[in-house]
Design a protein around this motif. Structure first.
Motif, PDB file in Angstrom:
ATOM      1  N   GLY A  79       0.836  -1.188   0.000  1.00 17.28           N
ATOM      2  CA  GLY A  79       0.000   0.000   0.000  1.00 17.28           C
ATOM      3  C   GLY A  79       0.870   1.236   0.000  1.00 17.28           C
ATOM      4  O   GLY A  79       0.832   2.001   0.948  1.00 17.28           O
ATOM      5  N   TYR A  80       1.669   1.434  -1.046  1.00 11.99           N
ATOM      6  CA  TYR A  80       2.567   2.594  -1.069  1.00 11.99           C
ATOM      7  C   TYR A  80       1.998   3.677  -1.968  1.00 11.99           C
ATOM      8  O   TYR A  80       1.577   3.367  -3.073  1.00 11.99           O
ATOM      9  N   PRO A  81       1.974   4.927  -1.542  1.00 13.57           N
ATOM     10  CA  PRO A  81       2.385   5.389  -0.224  1.00 13.57           C
ATOM     11  C   PRO A  81       1.367   4.991   0.832  1.00 13.57           C
ATOM     12  O   PRO A  81       0.216   4.687   0.535  1.00 13.57           O
ATOM     13  N   LEU A  82       1.820   5.037   2.084  1.00  9.79           N
ATOM     14  CA  LEU A  82       0.948   4.769   3.220  1.00  9.79           C
ATOM     15  C   LEU A  82       0.180   6.050   3.529  1.00  9.79           C
ATOM     16  O   LEU A  82       0.753   7.139   3.499  1.00  9.79           O
ATOM     17  N   PHE A  83      -1.125   5.929   3.802  1.00  4.22           N
ATOM     18  CA  PHE A  83      -1.966   7.100   4.045  1.00  4.22           C
ATOM     19  C   PHE A  83      -2.536   7.103   5.455  1.00  4.22           C
ATOM     20  O   PHE A  83      -2.857   6.056   6.008  1.00  4.22           O
ATOM     21  N   SER A  84      -2.677   8.304   6.000  1.00  2.00           N
ATOM     22  CA  SER A  84      -3.385   8.500   7.255  1.00  2.00           C
ATOM     23  C   SER A  84      -4.281   9.722   7.097  1.00  2.00           C
ATOM     24  O   SER A  84      -3.771  10.816   6.824  1.00  2.00           O
ATOM     25  N   PRO A  85      -5.603   9.545   7.225  1.00  6.42           N
ATOM     26  CA  PRO A  85      -6.298   8.284   7.408  1.00  6.42           C
ATOM     27  C   PRO A  85      -6.171   7.402   6.161  1.00  6.42           C
ATOM     28  O   PRO A  85      -5.869   7.906   5.076  1.00  6.42           O
ATOM     29  N   PRO A  86      -6.421   6.089   6.329  1.00  3.89           N
ATOM     30  CA  PRO A  86      -6.281   5.191   5.176  1.00  3.89           C
ATOM     31  C   PRO A  86      -7.280   5.525   4.069  1.00  3.89           C
ATOM     32  O   PRO A  86      -8.343   6.082   4.330  1.00  3.89           O
ATOM     33  N   MET A  87      -6.904   5.199   2.873  1.00  2.15           N
ATOM     34  CA  MET A  87      -7.792   5.402   1.719  1.00  2.15           C
ATOM     35  C   MET A  87      -8.981   4.446   1.828  1.00  2.15           C
ATOM     36  O   MET A  87      -8.826   3.321   2.299  1.00  2.15           O
ATOM     37  N   LYS A  93      -1.271  -1.906   3.440  1.00  2.00           N
ATOM     38  CA  LYS A  93      -0.809  -3.280   3.571  1.00  2.00           C
ATOM     39  C   LYS A  93       0.716  -3.329   3.583  1.00  2.00           C
ATOM     40  O   LYS A  93       1.374  -2.792   2.677  1.00  2.00           O
ATOM     41  N   ILE A  94       1.248  -3.978   4.617  1.00  2.11           N
ATOM     42  CA  ILE A  94       2.687  -4.176   4.755  1.00  2.11           C
ATOM     43  C   ILE A  94       2.929  -5.664   4.960  1.00  2.11           C
ATOM     44  O   ILE A  94       2.285  -6.304   5.797  1.00  2.11           O
ATOM     45  N   LEU A  95       3.860  -6.196   4.193  1.00  2.00           N
ATOM     46  CA  LEU A  95       4.319  -7.566   4.386  1.00  2.00           C
ATOM     47  C   LEU A  95       5.655  -7.481   5.104  1.00  2.00           C
ATOM     48  O   LEU A  95       6.612  -6.910   4.580  1.00  2.00           O
ATOM     49  N   ILE A 123       0.570  -2.005  18.365  1.00  5.49           N
ATOM     50  CA  ILE A 123      -0.076  -2.886  17.384  1.00  5.49           C
ATOM     51  C   ILE A 123       0.546  -4.270  17.536  1.00  5.49           C
ATOM     52  O   ILE A 123       1.765  -4.394  17.689  1.00  5.49           O
ATOM     53  N   THR A 124      -0.274  -5.301  17.474  1.00 10.49           N
ATOM     54  CA  THR A 124       0.215  -6.675  17.497  1.00 10.49           C
ATOM     55  C   THR A 124      -0.198  -7.351  16.205  1.00 10.49           C
ATOM     56  O   THR A 124      -1.373  -7.307  15.827  1.00 10.49           O
ATOM     57  N   VAL A 125       0.781  -7.940  15.529  1.00 10.40           N
ATOM     58  CA  VAL A 125       0.515  -8.726  14.321  1.00 10.40           C
ATOM     59  C   VAL A 125       0.578 -10.181  14.760  1.00 10.40           C
ATOM     60  O   VAL A 125       1.670 -10.720  15.022  1.00 10.40           O
ATOM     61  N   ASP A 126      -0.586 -10.819  14.897  1.00  7.16           N
ATOM     62  CA  ASP A 126      -0.635 -12.209  15.340  1.00  7.16           C
ATOM     63  C   ASP A 126       0.059 -13.114  14.329  1.00  7.16           C
ATOM     64  O   ASP A 126      -0.016 -12.885  13.122  1.00  7.16           O
ATOM     65  N   GLY A 127       0.751 -14.111  14.843  1.00  6.46           N
ATOM     66  CA  GLY A 127       1.438 -15.057  13.965  1.00  6.46           C
ATOM     67  C   GLY A 127       2.821 -14.589  13.551  1.00  6.46           C
ATOM     68  O   GLY A 127       3.503 -15.254  12.785  1.00  6.46           O
ATOM     69  N   GLY A 128       3.252 -13.432  14.036  1.00  9.66           N
ATOM     70  CA  GLY A 128       4.602 -12.952  13.729  1.00  9.66           C
ATOM     71  C   GLY A 128       4.671 -12.179  12.437  1.00  9.66           C
ATOM     72  O   GLY A 128       3.644 -11.839  11.834  1.00  9.66           O
ATOM     73  N   GLY A 130       4.638 -11.065   8.822  1.00 12.67           N
ATOM     74  CA  GLY A 130       3.832 -11.561   7.713  1.00 12.67           C
ATOM     75  C   GLY A 130       2.981 -10.415   7.217  1.00 12.67           C
ATOM     76  O   GLY A 130       3.288  -9.249   7.443  1.00 12.67           O
ATOM     77  N   PRO A 131       1.854 -10.711   6.561  1.00 12.25           N
ATOM     78  CA  PRO A 131       1.001  -9.642   6.049  1.00 12.25           C
ATOM     79  C   PRO A 131       0.244  -8.945   7.172  1.00 12.25           C
ATOM     80  O   PRO A 131      -0.149  -9.571   8.154  1.00 12.25           O
ATOM     81  N   SER A 132       0.076  -7.637   7.011  1.00  9.67           N
ATOM     82  CA  SER A 132      -0.651  -6.860   8.018  1.00  9.67           C
ATOM     83  C   SER A 132      -1.166  -5.582   7.391  1.00  9.67           C
ATOM     84  O   SER A 132      -0.670  -5.137   6.369  1.00  9.67           O
ATOM     85  N   GLY A 133      -2.137  -4.993   8.035  1.00  9.74           N
ATOM     86  CA  GLY A 133      -2.600  -3.651   7.703  1.00  9.74           C
ATOM     87  C   GLY A 133      -2.218  -2.752   8.861  1.00  9.74           C
ATOM     88  O   GLY A 133      -2.690  -2.959   9.978  1.00  9.74           O
ATOM     89  N   ILE A 134      -1.350  -1.797   8.628  1.00  4.88           N
ATOM     90  CA  ILE A 134      -0.868  -0.930   9.706  1.00  4.88           C
ATOM     91  C   ILE A 134      -1.383   0.483   9.445  1.00  4.88           C
ATOM     92  O   ILE A 134      -0.863   1.193   8.587  1.00  4.88           O
ATOM     93  N   ASP A 135      -2.424   0.861  10.172  1.00  7.42           N
ATOM     94  CA  ASP A 135      -3.001   2.200  10.076  1.00  7.42           C
ATOM     95  C   ASP A 135      -2.566   3.000  11.294  1.00  7.42           C
ATOM     96  O   ASP A 135      -2.677   2.522  12.429  1.00  7.42           O
ATOM     97  N   LEU A 136      -2.068   4.196  11.070  1.00  7.37           N
ATOM     98  CA  LEU A 136      -1.640   5.075  12.154  1.00  7.37           C
ATOM     99  C   LEU A 136      -2.467   6.349  12.126  1.00  7.37           C
ATOM    100  O   LEU A 136      -2.958   6.751  11.069  1.00  7.37           O
ATOM    101  N   PRO A 137      -2.657   6.994  13.296  1.00  9.51           N
ATOM    102  CA  PRO A 137      -3.672   8.036  13.434  1.00  9.51           C
ATOM    103  C   PRO A 137      -3.400   9.381  12.779  1.00  9.51           C
ATOM    104  O   PRO A 137      -4.325  10.187  12.686  1.00  9.51           O
TER     105      PRO A 137
END
Length: 162
Positions: A79-87, A93-95, A123-128, A130-137
């Motif tokens: 998801g580049y660029p990363l947006f705040s608030p998200p689009m 999305k960050i892997l 933020i906790t990414v369960d399973g270590g 891997g793929p995640s959605g990281i939204d920051l305020p």
């Protein structure tokens, strides 16, 4: 002459006081670089990821990614660029790819601070890693302190306003 002897004695006493008792913890170079107030070091690369992070990508894949300070973690920025608030039509999305061995099912824990200071967003990414959605305020440069499988590193990621 006498005042210079007094000054030297005072300096020696101060120096001696600093070496007795508990030794203060020494920061590693990466910890020192990640301290509050350090400038944003967000650097995105568009290209083929390092050899250790290529699993699942086509040869010569041109992807956006950023490396952590020590180089132990790679953030593939789908998801580049990363947006705040998200689009509304796409996520941030960050892997996450770890260069170091993983303990199965250990989470990736993130403490993100805007400009490296202030109250963290946790933020906790369960399973270590891997793929995640990281939204920051809010937009800006965010310092993310990462811990996973007994490892630690940090990375700066920039979120832009929309």
């Amino acid at each position: 002459m006498r005042s210079s002897h007094v000054m030297v004695a005072a300096i020696l006493l101060l120096a001696a006081g600093c070496t007795k008792g508990e030794t203060p913890a020494q920061e590693s170079p990466s910890q020192a670089a990640a301290t509050a107030g350090a400038p944003c070091e967000f650097r995105v690369v568009k290209g083929e990821p390092p050899q250790w992070a290529r699993a699942g990508f086509q040869p010569d894949a041109m992807i956006h990614y950023a490396s952590s300070r020590r180089g132990d973690m790679l953030a593939v920025l789908f998801g580049y660029p990363l947006f705040s608030p998200p689009m509304p039509d796409r996520g941030n999305k960050i892997l996450w790819r770890s260069k170091l061995p993983l303990v199965p099912s250990d989470p990736l824990r993130i403490e993100a601070r805007l400009d490296g200071v202030g109250t963290p967003v946790r933020i906790t990414v369960d399973g270590g890693p891997g793929p995640s959605g990281i939204d920051l305020p809010s937009p800006g440069c965010w310092r993310l302190d990462l811990t996973w499988s007994s490892h630690a590193d940090s990375i700066d990621l920039e979120y832009v306003g929309r």
